[in-house]
Write a protein that holds these residues in place. Structure first.
Motif, PDB file in Angstrom:
ATOM      1  N   THR A   1     -34.438  31.403  20.772  1.00 23.80           N
ATOM      2  CA  THR A   1     -33.679  30.402  21.522  1.00 23.80           C
ATOM      3  C   THR A   1     -34.041  30.480  22.994  1.00 23.80           C
ATOM      4  OG1 THR A   1     -31.823  31.935  21.805  1.00 23.80           O
ATOM      5  CG2 THR A   1     -31.710  30.401  19.936  1.00 23.80           C
TER       6      THR A   1
ATOM      7  N   PRO B   1     -29.715  25.875  21.206  1.00 27.10           N
ATOM      8  CA  PRO B   1     -30.111  26.175  19.824  1.00 27.10           C
ATOM      9  C   PRO B   1     -31.342  25.386  19.394  1.00 27.10           C
ATOM     10  CG  PRO B   1     -28.368  24.545  19.807  1.00 27.10           C
ATOM     11  CD  PRO B   1     -28.614  24.896  21.264  1.00 27.10           C
TER      12      PRO B   1
ATOM     13  N   TRP C   1     -25.257  36.651  19.168  1.00 23.91           N
ATOM     14  CA  TRP C   1     -26.547  36.031  18.866  1.00 23.91           C
ATOM     15  C   TRP C   1     -27.679  37.020  19.145  1.00 23.91           C
ATOM     16  CZ3 TRP C   1     -25.246  31.348  17.009  1.00 23.91           C
ATOM     17  CH2 TRP C   1     -24.123  30.705  17.530  1.00 23.91           C
TER      18      TRP C   1
END
Length: 746
Positions: free
Chosen positions: A305, A254, A209
């Motif tokens: 995030t 998220p 990520w």
């Protein structure tokens, strides 16, 4: 069912549509207003950052009304960080401490920030001046905390690189970080009270990520909880000593999911420095929580995030009136649910810039009475100050959150691994109790007694009073080539006390759940297709990518029986292997071992090495140099049984990098493990485990007869086959399982 007149229904529907239309028009008007505000490009005030001194990347910001505390002095000694301390009216006038930049009230007025005039004295929001000062001095990262917090890791565990691998929560609506780190009955200040009893998801997605733009480390001791918790779960005059699972991997929240975070142990990367602003029109106990929810909704607009990390700080709190806290927290109790519903339904105009969205949301929150107009004005001036000091406005991404669903932006990888993650539960804080319900040794004894209820098991009394050996610093990875998850019941009895951090890996999460749910077994599982075991090393690679905070990773096949009582003398900083390495060659004469000549052997090895060299020539050269030194050949590589292998964390990054290549080229397990090991470590530094292999001479049917308590392992032990044998249960209950208790000698 009651029937309503058509006219009544029309009136209600009309009212709802009118309300939605008014809100939509208000949003569009606000967006247009703020867009026009930025388009006017007012004259930028002259600001000379060089007058503040030399630039620095990493800053710590605190505010205080006390003389320098020990915790502030500790912060000032952390290598690589600068500390700025913001004064308030009660702060000692001549406050001074080595390595700290102190901003008294007079200095604050002289900095040239427009926001200063809107920040009242006696307000926690004066930290805003420190944020601006740090950004003006070149901050790329800001860590915010309080003067009674102490980071125990010198801030080394925060994620500063652009990307990271890890697990992202795959549930809906809310994420409780205290549950994620082993305290399922606790909740952070600002968590909706009406959701505390809801069923929660343990589903996660593992992949690479973008690093969380905002990161909060949990705090042991007396963490941030609301007054209701302290009034009901804590003795009045006793300090809390809450612990969280320090080994658990970070959890990423998220878009579409909310979680409260505070301002006490929180790090902001550059693209989220705009989110540091603390409102002034809420109460002290509400301001940072409202700021956090506001920031989260805006993170979705820039593809950012929120992440929570294992405990890296300790806090002590002075006893005070929790009823007074409860009064200040009233909005947290009664308005949080309404705020989160509002934020989920809120949308920013598609053509608006990011800062326009920031202003629009601030105005809409004022319109809905979550804070007052003064905070909208403060947001305006804050953004102007950010522009003045040269802060780069984030770009909006194509991710949209509309009508209850999140559409991820381009660039999100679709290569995902499904994970069911369970932390190690910690001792619960309870106001009045004399019973310790989390003694792993007694739970272990009860499990053995239950499993062996039909045998003549006798556990020696002395074993129940000795300290058990546990390996909490090692992640045990139990790998299933096939979904024989009925063996988990016994494997949990064998290993749960000794390895608090356990992870099962194999095919079919649904199969695993079907078998383990009736057992009430809560343990982490990674769903990985390992090709009937051919690529079982992928389990360790995936487990490492979760970023557990451990010293090493122990890969064990489900049919390998470990003698856990013999592991405590093994060094955790060295590689453990199960046998001597057997040499292969890519050319000339070599063994006729069947796997060498298969599609998973020499061919896969050569294609792996070719990609390795192309991707990272420097690393490849170092790898080949070590491998050639070990093999004493230019074309040699290794194979060996790989049913039990330990890799220390110091080699984690190498293992993930190289074995990703091996997996892509489908290199067989018994070549991938030993070749990696021989390419990163010299053979004379390896630890060779003592054990017994039961291969094809028929002895594997009589594993209990080949058992040796003085070695490290026995393989293969087909649990179902052994239990169905005449003396199989007797072997486990009267010989093997008692040895897993401390001090037992048979």
């Amino acid at each position: 069912m009651a029937k309503f007149p058509v006219v009544y229904i029309c009136v209600v529907v009309g009212a709802v549509l009118s309300f939605a239309y008014v809100n939509l028009m208000s949003n569009m008007n606000n967006a247009s207003k703020w867009h026009s505000f930025f388009e006017k490009k007012p004259a930028i005030r002259q600001f000379n950052s060089s007058s503040l001194g030399s630039a620095f990347d990493k800053w710590i910001v605190v505010t205080t009304i006390f003389s320098p505390t020990d915790d502030v002095k500790f912060l000032a000694k952390i290598p690589g960080w600068k500390v700025v301390v913001v004064a308030d009216r009660k702060t000692p006038r001549h406050w001074s401490s080595p390595n700290c930049i102190f901003l008294d009230l007079e200095t604050q007025q002289q900095l040239g920030f427009e926001s200063v005039a809107l920040l009242p004295t006696g307000s926690y929001a004066r930290k805003t001046i420190g944020y601006l000062y740090a950004i003006a001095r070149g901050a790329k990262v800001i860590y915010e905390t309080d003067d009674d917090n102490r980071p125990l890791d010198l801030l080394r565990n925060f994620i500063l690189q652009p990307q990271t691998s890890g697990i992202m929560f795959d549930g809906e609506h809310l994420f409780n970080p205290y549950r994620h780190f082993g305290q399922p009955t606790l909740w952070p200040r600002g968590y909706p009270l009406n959701a505390i009893g809801d069923n929660v998801s343990y589903n996660y997605i593992l992949q690479t990520w973008k690093s969380p733009s905002i990161q909060q480390g949990l705090v042991n001791g007396d963490p941030d909880m609301d007054a209701i918790f302290r009034l009901t779960r804590k003795k009045t005059l006793t300090m809390l000593n809450v612990t969280f699972d320090m080994r658990a991997p970070p959890g990423v929240v998220p878009a579409g999911v909310f979680s409260p975070f505070n301002s006490q142990n929180t790090l902001f990367l550059y693209d989220a420095l705009w989110a540091l602003l603390i409102p002034t029109t809420t109460t002290f106990r509400v301001c940072d929580i409202w700021r956090g929810y506001w920031a989260q909704r805006l993170l979705w607009e820039m593809g950012g995030t929120l992440g929570f990390l294992p405990p890296n700080a300790f806090q002590k709190r002075n006893s005070h009136s929790y009823l007074d806290d409860a009064v200040q927290e009233k909005d947290l109790y009664f308005e949080t649910t309404r705020l989160l519903l509002f934020l989920k339904q809120w949308n920013c105009h598609p053509k608006a810039t990011f800062f326009t969205c920031v202003l629009t949301l601030s105005q809409d929150m004022a319109n809905n009475n979550f804070w007052k107009q003064a905070d909208v004005l403060l947001t305006e001036t804050w953004l102007r100050d950010l522009k003045m000091v040269g802060y780069r406005e984030p770009e909006r991404v194509q991710a949209k959150y509309q009508n209850g669903s999140f559409c991820p932006p381009k660039g999100y990888s679709d290569r995902q691994t499904v994970v069911e993650f369970w932390p190690v539960e910690q001792k619960l804080p309870i106001a009045h109790t004399t019973k310790d319900t989390y003694d792993s040794k007694w739970n272990h004894v009860r499990s053995i007694s239950s499993f062996c209820s039909e045998t003549s098991l006798k556990l020696p009394k002395y074993a129940l009073h000795q300290t058990s050996s546990t390996y909490s610093n090692i992640l045990l990875i139990i790998v299933f080539n096939f979904a024989h998850y009925e063996n988990v019941k016994l494997l949990e009895i064998i290993y749960s006390m000794h390895f608090p951090q356990r992870l099962y890996c194999g095919p079919g999460l649904s199969n695993f759940r079907d078998v383990t749910r009736p057992l009430k077994t809560h343990v982490t599982f990674i769903e990985v297709d390992i090709g009937k075991g051919y690529f079982g090393y992928a389990c360790m690679m995936k487990a490492m990518s979760m970023n557990y905070h451990v010293d090493g990773y122990l890969h064990v096949a489900d049919d390998t029986l470990m003698n856990v009582w013999n592991l405590n003398s093994l060094p955790v900083d060295r590689i453990w292997v199960s046998s001597l390495l057997e040499l292969l060659r890519t050319s000339g004469k070599s063994t006729n071992w069947v796997w060498r000549n298969s599609e998973f052997g020499k061919k896969a090895y050569l294609s792996s090495m070719s990609e390795f060299k192309q991707v990272d020539k420097s690393r490849y050269n170092a790898f080949k140099q070590t491998l050639n030194a070990n093999t004493k050949l230019s074309d040699g590589f290794y194979h060996q049984p790989s049913d039990i292998v330990y890799i220390p964390t110091r080699l984690k990054e190498h293992f993930i990098f190289i074995n990703r290549i091996f997996v892509r080229h489908r290199l067989f397990l018994e070549m991938a493990f030993p070749t990696f090991i021989a390419g990163v470590e010299y053979i004379n530094k390896l630890v060779f485990l003592k054990g017994k292999y039961l291969w094809y001479d028929g002895s594997r049917k009589y594993a209990e007869k080949r058992f040796n308590k003085d070695v490290h392992f026995l393989h293969p032990v087909k649990i179902k086959q052994v239990l169905n044998a005449t003396n199989g249960v007797k072997f486990f209950c009267e010989i093997y399982l008692p040895l897993t208790l401390p001090g037992v000698k048979i």
